[in-house]
Design an enzyme around this catalytic site. Sequence first.
Site, PDB file in Angstrom:
ATOM      1  N   HIS A   1      -3.960   3.006  -1.531  1.00  0.00           N
ATOM      2  CA  HIS A   1      -4.739   2.738  -2.736  1.00  0.00           C
ATOM      3  C   HIS A   1      -6.216   3.078  -2.530  1.00  0.00           C
ATOM      4  O   HIS A   1      -6.855   3.664  -3.413  1.00  0.00           O
ATOM      5  CB  HIS A   1      -4.647   1.254  -3.121  1.00  0.00           C
TER       6      HIS A   1
ATOM      7  N   GLN B   1       1.038  10.577  -4.287  1.00  0.00           N
ATOM      8  CA  GLN B   1       2.182  11.476  -4.256  1.00  0.00           C
ATOM      9  C   GLN B   1       3.425  10.795  -3.683  1.00  0.00           C
ATOM     10  O   GLN B   1       4.541  11.278  -3.886  1.00  0.00           O
ATOM     11  CB  GLN B   1       1.840  12.734  -3.448  1.00  0.00           C
ATOM     12  N   LYS B   2       3.253   9.656  -2.988  1.00  0.00           N
ATOM     13  CA  LYS B   2       4.436   8.916  -2.535  1.00  0.00           C
ATOM     14  C   LYS B   2       5.350   8.589  -3.701  1.00  0.00           C
ATOM     15  O   LYS B   2       6.574   8.606  -3.570  1.00  0.00           O
ATOM     16  CB  LYS B   2       4.029   7.621  -1.820  1.00  0.00           C
ATOM     17  N   ASP B   3       4.754   8.304  -4.840  1.00  0.00           N
ATOM     18  CA  ASP B   3       5.521   8.045  -6.066  1.00  0.00           C
ATOM     19  C   ASP B   3       5.644   9.343  -6.866  1.00  0.00           C
ATOM     20  O   ASP B   3       5.168   9.455  -7.999  1.00  0.00           O
ATOM     21  CB  ASP B   3       4.828   6.961  -6.889  1.00  0.00           C
TER      22      ASP B   3
ATOM     23  N   VAL C   1      -0.381   8.505   2.123  1.00  0.00           N
ATOM     24  CA  VAL C   1      -1.067   8.003   3.319  1.00  0.00           C
ATOM     25  C   VAL C   1      -0.037   7.270   4.163  1.00  0.00           C
ATOM     26  O   VAL C   1       0.738   6.447   3.656  1.00  0.00           O
ATOM     27  CB  VAL C   1      -2.235   7.075   2.943  1.00  0.00           C
TER      28      VAL C   1
ATOM     29  N   SER D   1       2.961   1.165   1.828  1.00  0.00           N
ATOM     30  CA  SER D   1       3.500   0.544   0.618  1.00  0.00           C
ATOM     31  C   SER D   1       3.192  -0.934   0.660  1.00  0.00           C
ATOM     32  O   SER D   1       3.211  -1.556   1.729  1.00  0.00           O
ATOM     33  CB  SER D   1       5.021   0.754   0.559  1.00  0.00           C
ATOM     34  N   SER D   2       2.919  -1.498  -0.509  1.00  0.00           N
ATOM     35  CA  SER D   2       2.691  -2.945  -0.567  1.00  0.00           C
ATOM     36  C   SER D   2       3.919  -3.712  -0.113  1.00  0.00           C
ATOM     37  O   SER D   2       3.819  -4.832   0.392  1.00  0.00           O
ATOM     38  CB  SER D   2       2.315  -3.361  -1.997  1.00  0.00           C
TER      39      SER D   2
END
Length: 279
Positions: free
Chosen positions: A34, A146-148, A174, A183-184
Amino acid sequence: MRSIADVRAAVAEARSRDAAIGLVPTMGALHEGHLSLIRRARADTDFVVVSLFVNPTQFAANEDLGAYPRSEERDAALAAGAGADVLFAPSVEEIYPSGFATTIHVGGVTEVLDGEHRGPAHFDGVATVVAKLFQIVAPDSAYFGQKDAQQVLVIRRLVRDLDIPVRIVACPTVREPDGLAMSSRNVYLDPDERRRATALNRALDAAQAVVTGPQTSAASVLDAARRVLADAAIDPEYLELRSPHDLAEVHSIGDGALLAVAARVGRARLIDNRIMEAQ
């Protein structure tokens, strides 16, 4: 800030100074992924709004809405340190007031991958809340990870189809030093699960290693990735090779193909992806 009116007033004041507006939508529990988006928005624009809203409409009934990590005070400090001018942390009632009855459905890129496995309401919830944020903030640019990858395509389609004047910026995934995508939900992993979870990135590495040219078959790419996941006792929810432009099924690498994976490791549902490119 909690209210739509306050955010609009802050943005209006910035626009009166000819400031370019950047928006970073988040669900909080901020991590370096983030923060990289916030820093990119800070570099690109003059006034950065970070939203912090755990959006209930994108969670299915059996998902982790109640358990999703929340840390607003910490998030506020991190966002400010990365360059945010405003943290917009509304209540559910502020975003979805009594009588709210509108849903946006984006077709064409929501029927597969997470749309298939999380249910059709997932991306309806994403599209609706992002459209609301675009209406509230009216950003010049909005930043997503871009992970999503599928979410990015959904938002690009939303913006294109509804003629929303915002530039969508997709920023690189990242990763932790061991390759796990940030990821959270990584906080759900115990030490053993954390080690096993690195197999997702290693599977992507193994898949890329077998790509020798544009005619490399999807089957060989997927087989290489499956072997790595199986060695870590991970049964993927999906592991698919698709077009990075419209998520159509592909049978060879061609000019580039998106390898996307989702898997449950312990309580955590993790996703990752990589563009496979001919060597």
